[in-house]
Design a protein around this motif. Structure first.
Motif, PDB file in Angstrom:
ATOM      1  N   GLY A 310      -1.331 -16.487  29.902  1.00 25.44           N
ATOM      2  CA  GLY A 310      -1.261 -15.133  30.437  1.00 25.44           C
ATOM      3  C   GLY A 310      -1.131 -15.118  31.952  1.00 25.44           C
ATOM      4  N   ILE A 311      -1.819 -16.047  32.632  1.00 28.63           N
ATOM      5  CA  ILE A 311      -1.705 -16.152  34.088  1.00 28.63           C
ATOM      6  C   ILE A 311      -0.267 -16.471  34.484  1.00 28.63           C
ATOM      7  N   VAL A 312       0.347 -17.406  33.762  1.00 30.23           N
ATOM      8  CA  VAL A 312       1.751 -17.738  34.034  1.00 30.23           C
ATOM      9  C   VAL A 312       2.639 -16.514  33.817  1.00 30.23           C
ATOM     10  N   GLY A 313       2.374 -15.776  32.740  1.00 27.57           N
ATOM     11  CA  GLY A 313       3.160 -14.571  32.469  1.00 27.57           C
ATOM     12  C   GLY A 313       3.020 -13.524  33.560  1.00 27.57           C
ATOM     13  N   ILE A 314       1.816 -13.355  34.078  1.00 28.19           N
ATOM     14  CA  ILE A 314       1.588 -12.383  35.157  1.00 28.19           C
ATOM     15  C   ILE A 314       2.364 -12.787  36.403  1.00 28.19           C
ATOM     16  N   ILE A 315       2.321 -14.073  36.738  1.00 28.74           N
ATOM     17  CA  ILE A 315       3.059 -14.552  37.906  1.00 28.74           C
ATOM     18  C   ILE A 315       4.555 -14.334  37.720  1.00 28.74           C
ATOM     19  N   LEU A 316       5.068 -14.639  36.534  1.00 29.18           N
ATOM     20  CA  LEU A 316       6.489 -14.417  36.260  1.00 29.18           C
ATOM     21  C   LEU A 316       6.858 -12.947  36.364  1.00 29.18           C
ATOM     22  N   SER A 317       5.927 -12.061  35.980  1.00 27.57           N
ATOM     23  CA  SER A 317       6.219 -10.627  36.053  1.00 27.57           C
ATOM     24  C   SER A 317       6.509 -10.198  37.485  1.00 27.57           C
ATOM     25  N   GLY A 318       5.783 -10.792  38.452  1.00 27.19           N
ATOM     26  CA  GLY A 318       6.034 -10.460  39.848  1.00 27.19           C
ATOM     27  C   GLY A 318       7.410 -10.902  40.300  1.00 27.19           C
ATOM     28  N   LEU A 319       7.811 -12.105  39.888  1.00 31.83           N
ATOM     29  CA  LEU A 319       9.132 -12.614  40.262  1.00 31.83           C
ATOM     30  C   LEU A 319      10.241 -11.772  39.634  1.00 31.83           C
ATOM     31  N   ILE A 320      10.067 -11.422  38.361  1.00 31.04           N
ATOM     32  CA  ILE A 320      11.095 -10.645  37.659  1.00 31.04           C
ATOM     33  C   ILE A 320      11.182  -9.229  38.222  1.00 31.04           C
ATOM     34  N   ALA A 321      10.019  -8.603  38.477  1.00 34.16           N
ATOM     35  CA  ALA A 321      10.020  -7.227  38.987  1.00 34.16           C
ATOM     36  C   ALA A 321      10.704  -7.134  40.342  1.00 34.16           C
ATOM     37  N   ASP A 322      10.571  -8.160  41.172  1.00 38.71           N
ATOM     38  CA  ASP A 322      11.234  -8.136  42.476  1.00 38.71           C
ATOM     39  C   ASP A 322      12.744  -8.291  42.352  1.00 38.71           C
ATOM     40  N   ARG A 323      13.210  -8.764  41.219  1.00 32.94           N
ATOM     41  CA  ARG A 323      14.649  -8.911  41.002  1.00 32.94           C
ATOM     42  C   ARG A 323      15.265  -7.694  40.314  1.00 32.94           C
ATOM     43  N   ILE A 324      14.552  -7.125  39.343  1.00 31.74           N
ATOM     44  CA  ILE A 324      15.167  -6.048  38.551  1.00 31.74           C
ATOM     45  C   ILE A 324      14.461  -4.706  38.725  1.00 31.74           C
ATOM     46  N   GLY A 325      13.329  -4.676  39.430  1.00 31.83           N
ATOM     47  CA  GLY A 325      12.587  -3.432  39.620  1.00 31.83           C
ATOM     48  C   GLY A 325      11.436  -3.315  38.639  1.00 31.83           C
ATOM     49  N   ARG A 326      10.364  -2.647  39.091  1.00 35.78           N
ATOM     50  CA  ARG A 326       9.162  -2.543  38.266  1.00 35.78           C
ATOM     51  C   ARG A 326       9.412  -1.737  37.003  1.00 35.78           C
ATOM     52  N   ARG A 327      10.162  -0.655  37.109  1.00 37.37           N
ATOM     53  CA  ARG A 327      10.399   0.173  35.930  1.00 37.37           C
ATOM     54  C   ARG A 327      11.119  -0.626  34.841  1.00 37.37           C
ATOM     55  N   SER A 328      12.146  -1.373  35.238  1.00 38.53           N
ATOM     56  CA  SER A 328      12.883  -2.187  34.263  1.00 38.53           C
ATOM     57  C   SER A 328      11.990  -3.275  33.682  1.00 38.53           C
ATOM     58  N   GLN A 329      11.146  -3.872  34.522  1.00 40.08           N
ATOM     59  CA  GLN A 329      10.221  -4.896  34.042  1.00 40.08           C
ATOM     60  C   GLN A 329       9.267  -4.328  32.991  1.00 40.08           C
ATOM     61  N   LEU A 330       8.703  -3.141  33.271  1.00 42.07           N
ATOM     62  CA  LEU A 330       7.793  -2.514  32.320  1.00 42.07           C
ATOM     63  C   LEU A 330       8.507  -2.129  31.027  1.00 42.07           C
ATOM     64  N   MET A 331       9.741  -1.674  31.146  1.00 42.05           N
ATOM     65  CA  MET A 331      10.521  -1.312  29.958  1.00 42.05           C
ATOM     66  C   MET A 331      10.785  -2.539  29.092  1.00 42.05           C
ATOM     67  N   ILE A 332      11.161  -3.631  29.721  1.00 47.29           N
ATOM     68  CA  ILE A 332      11.416  -4.864  28.979  1.00 47.29           C
ATOM     69  C   ILE A 332      10.139  -5.352  28.299  1.00 47.29           C
ATOM     70  N   GLY A 333       9.015  -5.266  29.028  1.00 46.77           N
ATOM     71  CA  GLY A 333       7.738  -5.669  28.458  1.00 46.77           C
ATOM     72  C   GLY A 333       7.385  -4.855  27.228  1.00 46.77           C
ATOM     73  N   ALA A 334       7.629  -3.544  27.285  1.00 47.43           N
ATOM     74  CA  ALA A 334       7.337  -2.682  26.138  1.00 47.43           C
ATOM     75  C   ALA A 334       8.217  -3.026  24.942  1.00 47.43           C
ATOM     76  N   VAL A 335       9.478  -3.322  25.200  1.00 45.32           N
ATOM     77  CA  VAL A 335      10.397  -3.684  24.119  1.00 45.32           C
ATOM     78  C   VAL A 335       9.958  -5.000  23.466  1.00 45.32           C
ATOM     79  N   ILE A 336       9.555  -5.973  24.280  1.00 46.17           N
ATOM     80  CA  ILE A 336       9.097  -7.263  23.731  1.00 46.17           C
ATOM     81  C   ILE A 336       7.834  -7.069  22.891  1.00 46.17           C
ATOM     82  N   ILE A 337       6.924  -6.222  23.362  1.00 46.31           N
ATOM     83  CA  ILE A 337       5.711  -5.940  22.583  1.00 46.31           C
ATOM     84  C   ILE A 337       6.077  -5.281  21.251  1.00 46.31           C
ATOM     85  N   ALA A 338       7.040  -4.372  21.278  1.00 45.45           N
ATOM     86  CA  ALA A 338       7.482  -3.728  20.037  1.00 45.45           C
ATOM     87  C   ALA A 338       8.044  -4.754  19.065  1.00 45.45           C
ATOM     88  N   ILE A 339       8.825  -5.695  19.578  1.00 45.31           N
ATOM     89  CA  ILE A 339       9.383  -6.752  18.713  1.00 45.31           C
ATOM     90  C   ILE A 339       8.264  -7.636  18.166  1.00 45.31           C
TER      91      ILE A 339
END
Length: 452
Positions: A310-339
């Motif tokens: 989970g710590i690794v995932g949190i760190i990756l979330s920061g890197l991804i959000a800085d590339r695609i934006g926080r809203r897109s990161q949260l949307m992708i996270g929600a879709v993965i949780i749904a899957i």
């Protein structure tokens, strides 16, 4: 707007002492690294208290406090019925401690809140069982649990906002994920402590006295966290942010008169990750304890590995959000949780290997989503109301998304089948996707606030 009491007219107050402390603070500027460390320590201590209680609600309280229940499942459900009281008390604590903050200063507020948080947790360590004092054991457990939540409402210190102020425009996702690291660290520490005693003591000794030690440790951790946070609260940077109205506590009803819709929307944006939160920490331990697959000690240490993922995932979330934006990161996270919700029930019901996979994969997904949750609840507020708005929004998000998760998940799974936890997860994902979509529409229509 309520103003801070003037120390010149009413005698010394904590507010005045805090200003004096900032004037004589000569340790040099507080670096972003020091702020980050203070934030992580603070969040870790809060989550440690809550996870010590959460693990106790599975491993201890059903036998110690609810032995009169007809079945082990019923005893655990009764234990889980006490669990959400902290989340219900937290907004009340925010209301009271915001008043203390405005009138007596943040140092006073944090000191009272953290001693109350640690004291409530440590008090549970002295709790007699039902066999000793009857239903008073249930009442005292509920009282101490509400004390935890009430205190946590006052532990909101604004340090995450101060950290965000130091973030370069292209690094906001990275800085937003730093406070979230406290959750898996706090959970790992609590799991290691409980796992050690469960593995090395007989069940009789563990129920008699072994489980009490993690609750004692919580008070010491809160004292360390208090000093780490007060050092930053007394810094010139924190004082400058207060004077710029960035971190001032505002009356809650005044804030709601301007931002009620932002509070509601912000509470639903992180719902997917908050619903997932206790479904990979507290609920699966109850399922394994009640329905088998592996021992509780083995599973606790698997969860420690999951926390590291989970710590690794949190760190990756920061890197991804800085590339695609926080809203897109949260949307992708929600879709993965749904899957994930479609496979989660089958993994958890597939024996030891499947349960291990559920934890490792689940924690990784949780980290990717949860890593940007703190930014989600505060991003729709301007600087004047950010501190108060973010605090109340976070309270409501945890209440709606996580407070009832163990009770609802175990109730559904034990009554209708494990498949129903998938439905619970996907409902949280749908709420997040809907809230993010509505947030985008409001931003495009010119509504104030918005993801940043």
């Amino acid at each position: 707007m309520t103003t801070v009491v003037n120390p010149a007219s009413t005698g010394p107050t904590s507010s005045g002492l805090e200003r004096d402390a900032r004037r004589i603070h000569d340790d040099g500027p507080i670096s972003p690294g020091s702020i980050a460390l203070g934030v992580i320590i603070g969040r870790m201590s809060e989550f440690f208290d809550f996870f010590v209680y959460g693990l106790g609600s599975v491993l201890v309280f059903p036998k110690l406090i609810f032995p009169f229940a007809p079945t082990p499942v019923a005893a655990t459900l009764m234990s889980f019925a006490i669990f959400p009281l902290a989340f219900m008390a937290r907004p009340v604590g925010s209301f009271v401690f915001m008043w203390i903050d405005r009138n007596y200063g943040r140092g006073t507020k944090l000191t009272i809140a953290l001693f109350l948080l640690g004291g409530s947790t440590a008090s549970i360590a002295f709790l007699p069982g039902y066999d000793t004092i009857g239903y008073w054991a249930v009442a005292l457990l509920a009282l101490f649990r509400m004390g935890q939540g009430f205190a946590l409402g006052g532990a909101w210190d604004g340090l995450a906002s101060l950290l965000n102020l130091n973030a370069p425009p292209n690094r906001r996702g990275w800085y937003a994920m730093i406070p979230q690291l406290g959750a898996p660290i706090g959970f790992a520490l609590a799991s290691i402590l409980f796992g050690y005693f469960v593995a090395n003591l007989s069940e009789a000794d563990f129920i008699a006295w072994g489980w009490r030690y993690p609750f004692f440790v919580a008070f010491a951790i809160n004292v360390v966290a208090l000093f780490a946070r007060l050092r930053i609260v007394a810094s010139k940077e924190f004082g400058s942010a207060l004077e710029a109205n960035e971190l001032q506590a505002r009356p809650i009803f005044e804030m709601l008169s301007k931002h009620a819709h932002d509070v509601v929307l912000g509470a639903f944006v992180p719902l997917a990750s908050f619903a997932m939160f206790h479904l990979v920490t507290i609920f699966p331990l109850s399922w394994v304890t009640l329905y088998g697959g592996q021992s509780a000690a083995e599973f606790l240490f698997v969860q420690v590995i999951g926390a590291a993922v989970g710590i690794v995932g949190i760190i990756l979330s920061g890197l991804i959000a800085d590339r695609i934006g926080r809203r897109s990161q949260l949307m992708i996270g929600a879709v993965i949780i749904a899957i994930f919700s479609f496979s989660a029930p089958f993994l958890l019901d597939a024996g030891g290997k499947g349960q291990d996979a559920f934890i490792i994969i689940g924690f990784g997904i949780l980290g990717l989503s949860f890593g940007q949750a703190s930014g989600a609840v505060s991003s729709r507020f301007g600087q004047y109301y950010r501190y108060t708005g973010a605090a109340l929004t976070s309270d409501l998000a945890w209440l709606i998304g996580a407070g009832f998760a163990p009770l609802v998940a175990l109730g559904l799974a034990s009554s209708f089948g494990i498949i129903f936890i998938g439905g619970y997860l996907i409902s949280g994902a749908i709420c997040t996707i809907a809230a993010l979509s509505l947030s985008r529409v409001l931003d495009q229509s010119g509504e104030p606030g918005g993801q940043r």
